[in-house]
Design a protein around this motif. Structure first.
Motif, short mmCIF file in Angstrom:
data_model
loop_
_atom_site.label_atom_id
_atom_site.label_comp_id
_atom_site.label_asym_id
_atom_site.label_seq_id
_atom_site.Cartn_x
_atom_site.Cartn_y
_atom_site.Cartn_z
N UNK A 163 0.84 -1.21 0.00
CA UNK A 163 0.00 0.00 0.00
C UNK A 163 0.87 1.25 0.00
N UNK A 164 1.97 1.24 0.74
CA UNK A 164 2.88 2.38 0.74
C UNK A 164 3.41 2.64 -0.66
N UNK A 165 3.83 1.59 -1.35
CA UNK A 165 4.38 1.74 -2.69
C UNK A 165 3.33 2.29 -3.66
N UNK A 166 2.09 1.83 -3.49
CA UNK A 166 1.00 2.32 -4.33
C UNK A 166 0.79 3.82 -4.11
N UNK A 167 0.78 4.25 -2.85
CA UNK A 167 0.57 5.66 -2.54
C UNK A 167 1.75 6.51 -3.00
N UNK A 168 2.97 6.00 -2.82
CA UNK A 168 4.16 6.74 -3.24
C UNK A 168 4.13 6.98 -4.75
N UNK A 169 3.73 5.97 -5.50
CA UNK A 169 3.65 6.11 -6.95
C UNK A 169 2.66 7.21 -7.34
N UNK A 170 1.49 7.23 -6.68
CA UNK A 170 0.49 8.26 -6.95
C UNK A 170 1.02 9.65 -6.56
N UNK A 171 1.65 9.74 -5.40
CA UNK A 171 2.17 11.01 -4.91
C UNK A 171 3.26 11.56 -5.84
N UNK A 172 4.15 10.68 -6.30
CA UNK A 172 5.23 11.14 -7.18
C UNK A 172 4.70 11.61 -8.52
N UNK A 173 3.68 10.94 -9.02
CA UNK A 173 3.06 11.37 -10.28
C UNK A 173 2.47 12.77 -10.13
N UNK A 174 1.74 12.99 -9.03
CA UNK A 174 1.13 14.30 -8.81
C UNK A 174 2.19 15.36 -8.49
N UNK A 175 3.24 14.96 -7.77
CA UNK A 175 4.32 15.91 -7.46
C UNK A 175 4.99 16.41 -8.73
N UNK A 176 5.21 15.50 -9.68
CA UNK A 176 5.81 15.90 -10.97
C UNK A 176 4.88 16.86 -11.73
N UNK A 177 3.59 16.56 -11.69
CA UNK A 177 2.61 17.44 -12.35
C UNK A 177 2.64 18.83 -11.73
N UNK A 178 2.67 18.88 -10.39
CA UNK A 178 2.70 20.17 -9.69
C UNK A 178 4.00 20.91 -9.99
N UNK A 179 5.12 20.18 -9.98
CA UNK A 179 6.40 20.82 -10.23
C UNK A 179 6.46 21.43 -11.64
N UNK A 180 5.86 20.79 -12.61
CA UNK A 180 5.80 21.37 -13.95
C UNK A 180 5.03 22.69 -13.93
N UNK A 181 3.91 22.70 -13.20
CA UNK A 181 3.12 23.93 -13.10
C UNK A 181 3.85 25.00 -12.30
N UNK A 182 4.56 24.58 -11.27
CA UNK A 182 5.36 25.51 -10.46
C UNK A 182 6.44 26.16 -11.31
#
Length: 277
Positions: free
Chosen positions: A244-263
């Motif tokens: 479950x941790x790995x599943x959440x980390x994958x989702x978080x990293x995907x969204x973090x990359x999306x946010x960083x592009x917008x930032x």
């Protein structure tokens, strides 16, 4: 040689005025760090190492201005409505929350848990936005705007774990008294949680950090590559399985990359959160 007493007096008044402002700012930050329960005058005097008459004089002014209020029963000092109003006005200048809102909603919907956006404030962390994937949760420790010791909570932990070891130790020891209010948390136990997170490469904690809650967090970097904020998911569970941790980390990293592009597109950096003079 003639002494310009007028210039000396002006310089002294200017220094005294600056000192009073600095002390008022320290008092506000200290009260914010204990924002759930508030602080007594004696607590502030001890923790800030200032004389009680000095603290009382500044507090009286802050109360008159609406920046601090005193609870009628406990006599403890809390942040006042004036700061809330100023915060609402200032919030329109910051883009981060708006940029992150779609990601928070996606995380909450896909996980069924609570997604948080957290920033650092000196030795504290503040969650400034969240989205819920299930029933509303009212745990005080994870409410928006509440100051927590840096390291308490998945997003807060993600921001702490990236600091140099000596800085991590300094912050944990500075927050030692406050840590105990989180289920008896101690400096050694928090440092152990930090070390484990560093080893696995992402922030992760079970209910030993915040009773009844588990979480996973990752950092969002600014346009210069510095940690800007943290994105995290908190679950109402004592622990999370490795899968479950790995599943959440994958989702978080995907969204973090999306946010960083917008930032990066917005050219947003950490100074936009801390203000400029």
């Amino acid at each position: 040689m003639d002494i310009d007493t007028g210039s000396q007096s002006s310089a002294m008044n200017k220094g005294s005025g600056t000192q009073s402002i600095e002390r008022a700012a320290r008092i506000l930050r200290e009260i914010a760090s204990f924002s759930v329960h508030g602080l007594r005058l004696s607590d502030l005097a001890t923790q800030l190492k200032l004389e009680r008459p000095t603290i009382h004089r500044i507090l009286s002014c802050l109360v008159r201005e609406g920046l601090v209020m005193q609870h009628p029963q406990t006599r403890r000092y809390l942040l006042g409505h004036g700061l809330y109003e100023l915060g609402l006005t200032a919030a329109t200048q910051f883009k981060l929350q708006a940029i992150c809102e779609p990601s928070l909603k996606r995380l909450a919907q896909s996980t069924g848990d609570i997604a948080f956006l957290t920033i650092r404030s000196d030795s504290d962390a503040i969650s400034i936005a969240r989205a819920e994937g299930g029933e509303p949760v009212t745990v005080p420790a994870i409410q928006i705007g509440v100051h927590r010791p840096l390291g308490v909570g998945a997003g807060s932990l993600a921001l702490l774990m990236l600091l140099p070891d000596d800085e991590i130790s300094r912050i944990c020891h500075a927050n030692a008294k406050r840590l105990f209010t989180y289920g008896g948390l101690s400096v050694p136990s928090l440092l152990k949680i930090v070390k484990h997170s560093q080893d696995v490469g992402y922030a992760t904690h079970d209910s030993s950090l915040i009773p009844g809650l588990s979480g996973v967090g990752t950092v969002i970097r600014d346009s210069a590559g510095a940690p800007l904020a943290a994105l995290s998911v908190t679950a109402l569970a004592g622990s999370l399985s490795q899968a479950r941790q790995q599943e959440l980390v994958s989702l978080l990293r995907t969204e973090s990359r999306e946010i960083q592009n917008l930032v990066h597109q917005a050219n947003l950096d950490i100074s936009d959160l801390r203000g400029r003079v």
